[in-house]
Design an enzyme around this catalytic site. Structure first.
Site, PDB file in Angstrom:
ATOM      1  N   ASP A 690       0.832  -1.199   0.000  1.00 21.43           N
ATOM      2  CA  ASP A 690       0.000   0.000   0.000  1.00 21.43           C
ATOM      3  C   ASP A 690       0.872   1.256   0.000  1.00 21.43           C
ATOM      4  OD1 ASP A 690      -1.728   1.972   2.238  1.00 21.43           O
ATOM      5  OD2 ASP A 690      -2.687   1.246   0.407  1.00 21.43           O
ATOM      6  N   GLU A 715       1.511  -0.103  -4.902  1.00 25.06           N
ATOM      7  CA  GLU A 715       0.564   0.925  -5.317  1.00 25.06           C
ATOM      8  C   GLU A 715       1.284   2.258  -5.332  1.00 25.06           C
ATOM      9  OE1 GLU A 715      -1.845   2.703  -2.410  1.00 25.06           O
ATOM     10  OE2 GLU A 715      -3.570   2.980  -3.690  1.00 25.06           O
ATOM     11  N   ASP A 798     -10.490   1.831  -4.094  1.00 20.92           N
ATOM     12  CA  ASP A 798     -10.470   3.282  -3.933  1.00 20.92           C
ATOM     13  C   ASP A 798     -11.133   3.991  -5.103  1.00 20.92           C
ATOM     14  OD1 ASP A 798      -7.204   3.106  -2.503  1.00 20.92           O
ATOM     15  OD2 ASP A 798      -9.090   3.546  -1.485  1.00 20.92           O
TER      16      ASP A 798
END
Lengths: 913, 535
Positions: A690, A715, A798
């Site tokens: 992340d 990410e 998201d």
């Protein structure tokens, strides 16, 4: 052990005399002149389809004792009793392009009874005529089985539509060359309008067509509109799969042009009322690549009298061969020129390199050299220059011969195994040597031009010289610029990856954490709402079988730790794996279930930030709890909200929680320990990392090296570049940032291809499909630059789900998947899309990807990128288009059949032949 | 065990070779076209194989000899009706940190290629931020002297661009000491309405204020020019034939009305006025007070759109909007006159400094072609050119250039109307033709430049159009050497452009027959092999 030999040379600038003559010969080609073979030696292929194929020697040859007649007085005479300490033979298969002819003769019998078609060829080979006939009624169909009495003996029927007849050696060649021919006798009948054929060479698998189509020998007159008719006005083109290269084309077209005039004079097109075609005799030029087996053998002996090493080098490659050589003293293999005595015909080529012309052998082809070397040298390095522009080396590195007396063979082996590592440095050396060579020649060239000028010979040769020179200089400048410009740095990485990839195309793919096997398909196994039920793991478990049957190989599970926010992205106690998605035992259970169905599991690791459990004395929440009870020293110093006492952050800040300072050893050690624990305890196979913008990619490499994941993806999500509200066509800066992160992580993890998603948004939303090709005609996202590390996706928890921060254009999702699932990179599919009305379509696309072997390194050829349509061909196996505009895959040689259609997208596969 | 490894170097060579191949192929294609006469490229293919033989044999002449030889390509570029073609060197030719030449081998090869192609010379950007990096008056010209020497050796001309601005890509900032002054005095930079500071060049409002350790920017520029002149005196006139004076953002005479210079030559929005640094505001205030409207001097117009908006999103640029009011006229006149005064002071500085060298001085203006089709021409207005449907704003600019005997460089010669987005009413062609006419009427000779280094659709056709016909250009500065420039996708088109500019001198009739040539080559190849051995 094996030896591969690669040749490089400059293709445009062939300074070969033989070439000139050959071409000149063709220029003045007259009918009835020689049919003899003319051999050209300078057609060499580069790159991966390298024509210098190599065969591995299975073992070392037994020691050889060869005594050369030597006329030198500086060398010690060789005693046959010397110890042979090293001996090796490198087989070298050179490809030569040989020119020959195909003869096609149609004899019509006097009384129209016994006609005969003769197809002959004067090149050696296992020639097969693959043929069929067209009927009168269906002249479009070229492949019907001929009548039985037409089939010569020894023929083999191919299914029910063609015949394969081998060509036989014939003695009818006027020059006594080897000549192959096949004769097909037939009775002219009303049922056959044409004989169609291609010529196949069974040895090479090449098949030779005519103008890209079958040869067509008309038996009746009204077929003349077809371009591939044989008879008058014919040319010849070679279709040889991926070997077809520029040089061939040039040669072919030249030869063809000359030939046309000849043949047209020979036989005029019959224009009679008669429906039967008159007999004719046509010759067509043909080029074929022929493998010539040569070898280089090297042996080293210890001279018992002088304690020197005597090295013999021998080769049967014809022509003048120059040996560029030097010695080295250690494993670094840095070249140095040994002191005299040197063999005859030796000059200092550079400070560190000597050049020796090999001495032609008395008996026929081949040449050799003998070199005496002092004991102090540990190795002998060499390259061979076999003509002005061809070099031989050993798989891209210099040939290396160990000279030490003890254990030399073992050393030789060991060195060979380490060659992948070595090759880079050695390649550099060679690179510079080669470049120097070019520059040297350029110097001669440029001065050459000026002299020519001064003599005021305004010849076209001078003009030509200038053009050649310009092109060469431009190519040189290009090669340096493109490798030295930082933007292109990733190309270098891609290149080395290509090396790895080409290593073993047949073997099972190598698994690397950045790519998995290369054939992975990821399922994002949750959305923003998945925490709501409190038993997500158990719900997901029920879907494991279905996901496996759809074709997914990897599943990404939500962040598992205790978290301040229910979705898990605000982790607190890292060792507490009871979350809103389920308990630690349920987590283990679901992981086990996925393993059972053959799906690897990624854990969502939130490493950038962590929520504290306690306040410090100023009331700031920066004291952590649980097993990893860090304090404010683990928090980066440059986020004013959390008063960290660590170093400045190595990346961007995530403002909602204390950002962890990864630059400190204790932090990294704790994180590595935690990740290893997750691997062992839970059974995670890899990671989804992340917010990796928050810390340096080099730390990610550290974590990957420590945990050795099967697959990982980071990410790295930042904004694309927009100019005045409109997204820029060129998103190179954006993808460069992602590529830079992957590079910093040493390629140990892939990255979500945010660039591709962004460009898809604009392309689909605004009907601007031209955006899907970059300035270089490659895909514009990370996928275009570093496909193997690009994890493509169109939506995640998201961007879509109930958050919708950056939602994919509505109802265009399948176009997005038609793109990502047919293109290279590792595609990731969002849970919400799988379990929606798109399920069937996604399943279909997944199976197309699987059965065509599309992987993260597949090649993309963009065939159309216009306002309303984008089309591409992937791996030459799958064609696709998205957008409302029209596109059909090319319908020339390959046959495409539709594999799947959807709203505004189509996918085709190659038809099995 | 069979392992086939293709070493890294091979892969690279493979690529290089491929590049060559592509070039060759393109020429091959040209064969067909050249059959109607002209340069004998038609023979190219055949000679490619054989013709090279003789070349290496002769190496009696030093390279430099070339410049005196009546080579076809050379004489062509000298023709009265031809355009002198220059090619820009990479922006980062001289490295920022150590003042050495970046990728010098590539540049060396590139220079030779250009020379042989018949290009007149190269354009070299010389950055303030590299030469005077450390401290005021401390110049380091070494890298630039080295490259000038390389250029001279190859026999090319040199057009120098003095860059008093910074660049983002590649990253070449202003001198360190300027940035340090800017930290404490941000008003030396242009500032927009929202307070954003543009740090790539100094605000023109400080031209004559002693803000740089007691010196004015104009004085600092002048010392820089003088240092350049003395250091490069051996090259002046012989090699250096032109000097472009940096006049503002990206070297152009303009305001940085678009902070981010748009990529792809796209300018969508109208940009913003840059009159909000303290010094600009005080100049504006003075002007307003002396015009009797003190209230007009409190700031820029309040009803303008933001950078990326269209003119219609606020009232200033609309038809009949504030720009047509007397306030609008006041503001726009003042805003543009400041720019022209700035250009005047820098160009007069340059022409007085370099006047005795006989070298031409150039200045560059932007081609603000977006929204040219509207009446208010907002992109030009924000950039500082008061050019509207009612008024030719380039008159005064042209007068200023004429007064200083400077030549003008007009970029955007590769842009065609057909390839502009419709919604911006953009017209590079009309704007170019307007400016060219205006400058020509004032006797200012015009040079051209292309705007996009990466090529635009139809760019080559448009350049050819602009370079042929009645548009007599002084020189054309093609941007810019680099990987793309030499790439197989681009270089063949460029060579074609060069050939189209220059009438071929050689005719097939002049050439020796095949036989003679063959014999010659054969002899030479003998020499060649000897010389190779001896090398």
């Amino acid at each position: 052990m094996s030896i591969s030999t690669t040749v490089f040379s400059e293709p445009l600038f062939n300074f070969k005399l033989s070439h000139y003559h050959r071409l000149a010969t063709i220029n003045r080609f007259k009918p009835n002149s020689s049919h003899s073979l003319s051999s050209t030696s300078n057609i060499i292929n580069y790159g991966s389809s390298c024509s210098w194929t190599l065969k591995p020697p299975h073992k070392f040859l037994s020691p050889k004792f060869v005594t050369f007649a030597t006329n030198t007085d500086t060398l010690q005479q060789i005693q046959s009793s010397d110890d042979v300490i090293f001996s090796q033979t490198h087989p070298i298969n050179r490809i030569q392009l040989v020119e020959g002819k195909v003869f096609i003769r149609l004899d019509q019998g006097n009384d129209l009874k016994n006609s005969e078609l003769i197809v002959g060829c004067n090149l050696p080979g296992k020639w097969i005529l693959h043929w069929g006939v067209s009927g009168v009624d269906d002249i479009k169909s070229e492949w019907n089985q001929p009548p039985r009495d037409m089939i010569p003996p020894g023929s083999i029927p191919v299914k029910d539509h063609a015949i394969e007849t081998p060509l036989k050696k014939s003695s009818t060649s006027p020059e006594g060359d080897t000549f192959y021919e096949v004769r097909i006798s037939f009775k002219p009948s009303d049922e056959i309008s044409a004989i169609n054929f291609v010529l196949k060479d069974e040895e090479t698998g090449a098949s030779y067509q005519h103008k890209g189509r079958n040869f067509k020998v008309p038996l009746v007159n009204y077929l003349k509109e077809d371009a591939n008719l044989i008879g008058p006005k014919t040319g010849f083109s070679l279709s040889q799969g991926d070997i077809g290269q520029m040089s061939n084309v040039i040669l072919d077209s030249e030869a063809t042009n000359d030939k046309v005039q000849d043949s047209s004079s020979e036989s005029e097109s019959p224009k009679k009322e008669n429906s039967q075609v008159e007999g004719f005799n046509v010759e067509l030029p043909l080029t074929k690549e022929v493998t010539v087996n040569n070898s280089i053998s090297v042996s080293v002996r210890k001279c018992s009298e002088t304690a020197k090493n005597i090295l013999d080098l021998e080769t049967d490659i014809p022509g003048n061969i120059f040996l560029h050589w030097g010695v080295c003293r250690d494993d670094l293999r840095s070249w140095e020129a040994p002191p005299a005595p040197h063999p005859p015909q030796t000059v200092a080529y550079k400070d560190t390199v000597l050049r020796t012309q090999l001495k032609p052998k008395g008996s026929g082809e081949g040449s050799s050299a003998q070199i005496s070397l002092g004991e102090e040298f540990s190795g002998f390095l060499f390259l061979l220059k076999i003509n002005e522009n061809s070099w031989l080396n050993n798989k891209g590195i210099d040939f290396y011969v160990p000279l030490s007396t003890s254990g030399s063979l073992v050393i030789g082996n060991r060195e060979d195994q380490s060659k992948v590592v070595k090759s880079e440095e050695a390649g550099e050396n060679e690179n510079s040597e080669f470049t120097n060579e070019i520059i040297n020649e350029i110097r001669h060239l440029v001065t050459g031009i000026s002299s020519v000028k001064r003599r005021k010979t305004k010849s076209k040769e001078a003009q030509e010289t200038i053009l050649q020179e310009i092109e060469r200089l431009a190519a040189e400048a290009y090669s340096i610029f493109r490798t030295s410009v930082p933007t292109f740095s990733e190309e270098a990485i891609v290149e080395s990856e290509v090396v790895l990839d080409s290593e073993s195309p047949e073997l099972p793919p190598k698994i690397m954490s950045g790519t998995g096997t290369g054939y992975e398909i990821v399922c994002q196994g949750f959305n923003w709402e998945s925490n709501k039920s409190g038993r997500w793991y158990m719900e997901l478990k029920e879907k494991a079988k279905e996901l496996a049957s759809l074709g997914f190989t990897v599943i990404w599970l939500p962040p598992p730790t205790d978290s301040v926010s229910p979705e898990g992205y605000m982790p607190r106690d890292l060792y507490n794996l009871n979350s809103r998605y389920g308990t630690i035992d349920e987590l283990k259970d679901v992981v086990k279930e996925f393993h059972k169905v053959g799906i690897k599991v990624l854990g969502d690791a939130v490493l950038n930030h962590r929520c504290a459990e306690h306040q410090n004395k100023n009331g700031i929440w920066n004291i952590f709890g649980g097993r990893l009870n860090w304090d404010d020293r683990a928090v980066v110093a440059d986020d004013p909200h959390f008063q960290g006492r660590g170093n400045k952050s190595s990346g961007d800040s995530f403002h909602a929680a204390p950002n962890i300072d990864h630059s400190q050893d204790f932090v990294r050690n704790d994180i590595k320990e935690w990740l290893c624990w997750l691997r062992e305890e839970i059974g995670y196979d890899g990671w989804r990392l992340d917010f990796v913008r928050g810390f340096w990619g080099g730390y990610v490499k550290d974590y990957m090296d420590a945990t050795k994941p099967y697959f990982s993806v980071g990410e790295y999500w930042d904004s694309l570049s927009y100019t005045y509200g409109e997204m820029d066509h060129n998103q190179d800066a954006h993808r460069q940032r992602i590529v830079d992160w992957i590079s910093a992580a040493g390629g140990t993890a892939g990255a979500f291809d945010v660039t591709t998603k962004g460009i898809l948004h604009s392309a689909l939303e605004r009907c601007e499909y031209w955006r899907l090709s970059d300035q270089q005609g490659k895909p514009p996202g990370v996928m275009g630059w570093w496909p193997s590390r690009a994890v493509t996706f169109i939506e995640n928890h998201d961007t879509g789900s109930t958050q919708g921060h950056w939602r994919f254009p509505h109802e265009k999702e399948m176009q997005g998947y038609a793109y990502t699932l047919t293109h290279p990179g590792t595609p990731s599919v969002f849970f919400d899309h799988i379990f929606s009305h798109y399920k069937t379509e996604i399943g279909a696309l997944l199976s197309i990807r699987k059965r065509n072997g599309i992987n993260c390194r597949s090649t993309v050829k963009i065939t159309k990128s216009e306002r309303d349509v984008y089309a591409a061909i992937i791996d030459e196996k799958v064609a696709m288009k998205i957008g409302p505009g029209h596109y059909e895959p090319p319908s020339d040689s390959q046959k495409w059949k539709s594999a799947w259609d959807g709203r505004d997208y189509n996918i085709w596969e190659l038809e099995e032949s | 065990m069979e392992i086939s490894v293709i070493g890294n170097s091979q892969v690279k060579f493979g690529r290089t070779d491929f590049a060559c191949r592509e070039l060759g192929y393109v020429i091959l294609k040209n064969n067909c076209r050249f059959s109607k006469g002209g340069v004998c490229f038609g023979q190219n293919l055949r000679l490619k194989k054989g013709g090279g033989i003789g070349l290496k044999a002769i190496h009696a002449e030093p390279v430099r000899e070339m410049k005196n030889k009546p080579s076809g390509s050379r004489t062509r570029s000298k023709q009265a009706d031809g355009v002198r073609l220059f090619v820009g060197l990479p922006l980062d030719t001289v490295s920022h940190d150590c003042n050495s030449i970046n990728h010098s081998k590539a540049i060396a090869a590139g220079l030779k290629a250009l020379k042989l192609l018949g290009v007149e010379g190269v354009e070299l950007p010389i950055w303030w931020g590299i030469v005077e990096k450390e401290a005021m008056g401390k110049y380091d010209w070494s890298g630039y002297l080295a490259i000038a020497e390389m250029i001279q050796k190859v026999g090319l001309k040199l057009h120098v661009s003095l860059c008093f601005h910074g660049s983002k890509k590649p990253n070449i900032p202003l001198p360190k000491w300027i940035s340090e002054i800017g930290e404490s005095q941000p008003s030396i930079f242009f500032t927009d309405r929202s307070g954003q500071v543009y740090k790539e060049c100094l605000s023109l409002a400080v031209d004559n204020l002693p803000v740089l350790n007691g010196k004015t920017p104009v004085q600092v520029y002048q010392s820089f020019c003088e240092s350049f002149k003395s250091k490069f005196s051996p090259f002046m006139k012989s090699t250096i034939t032109g000097i472009s004076m940096g006049l503002g953002p990206d070297g152009k005479l303009r305001y940085p009305s678009h902070h981010e210079l748009p990529s792809n030559g796209k300018t969508q929005g109208v940009g913003e006025f840059q009159c909000y640094d303290q010094n600009m505001l005080s100049l504006l205030k003075q002007q307003a007070e002396s015009s009797g409207n003190p209230l007009w001097g409190l700031g820029g117009p309040h009803d303008v759109p933001t950078y990326d908006q269209s003119p219609y999103s606020n009232s200033f640029f609309k038809d009949g909007g504030s720009w047509e009011s007397s306030y609008g006229d006041f503001f726009l006149s003042w805003y543009s006159s400041q720019l022209i005064a700035h250009g005047d002071s820098l160009l007069s500085l340059a022409s007085s400094t370099f006047g005795d060298t006989g070298i031409s001085i150039y200045g560059k203006i932007p081609l603000m072609h977006s929204w040219y089709g509207t009446r208010s021409h907002p992109s030009e207005l924000t950039a500082g050119f008061y050019n509207t449907a009612n008024l030719d704003g380039y008159e005064q600019v042209a007068q200023m250039f004429a007064k200083n005997s400077c030549k003008i460089i007009l970029p955007g010669m590769d842009l065609s109307d057909a390839n502009q987005p419709n919604e911006t009413h953009s017209s590079p062609e009309l704007l170019l033709s307007q400016t060219m006419t205006t400058f020509r009427n004032h006797g200012v000779s015009i040079s051209g430049q292309n705007s996009s280094e990466l090529g635009v659709p139809g760019g080559f056709e448009q350049m050819k159009k602009n370079l042929s016909g009645d548009n007599v250009l002084d020189l054309f500065s093609y941007q810019r050497m680099g990987a793309y420039f030499f790439s197989p996708e681009h270089f063949p088109s460029f060579t074609e452009l060069v050939r189209s500019l220059n009438q071929p001198k050689l005719h097939l009739d002049d050439l020796p027959t095949e036989e003679e040539e063959g014999a010659e080559s054969a002899v030479m190849s003998q020499e060649s092999s000897v010389s190779m051995q001896a090398a």
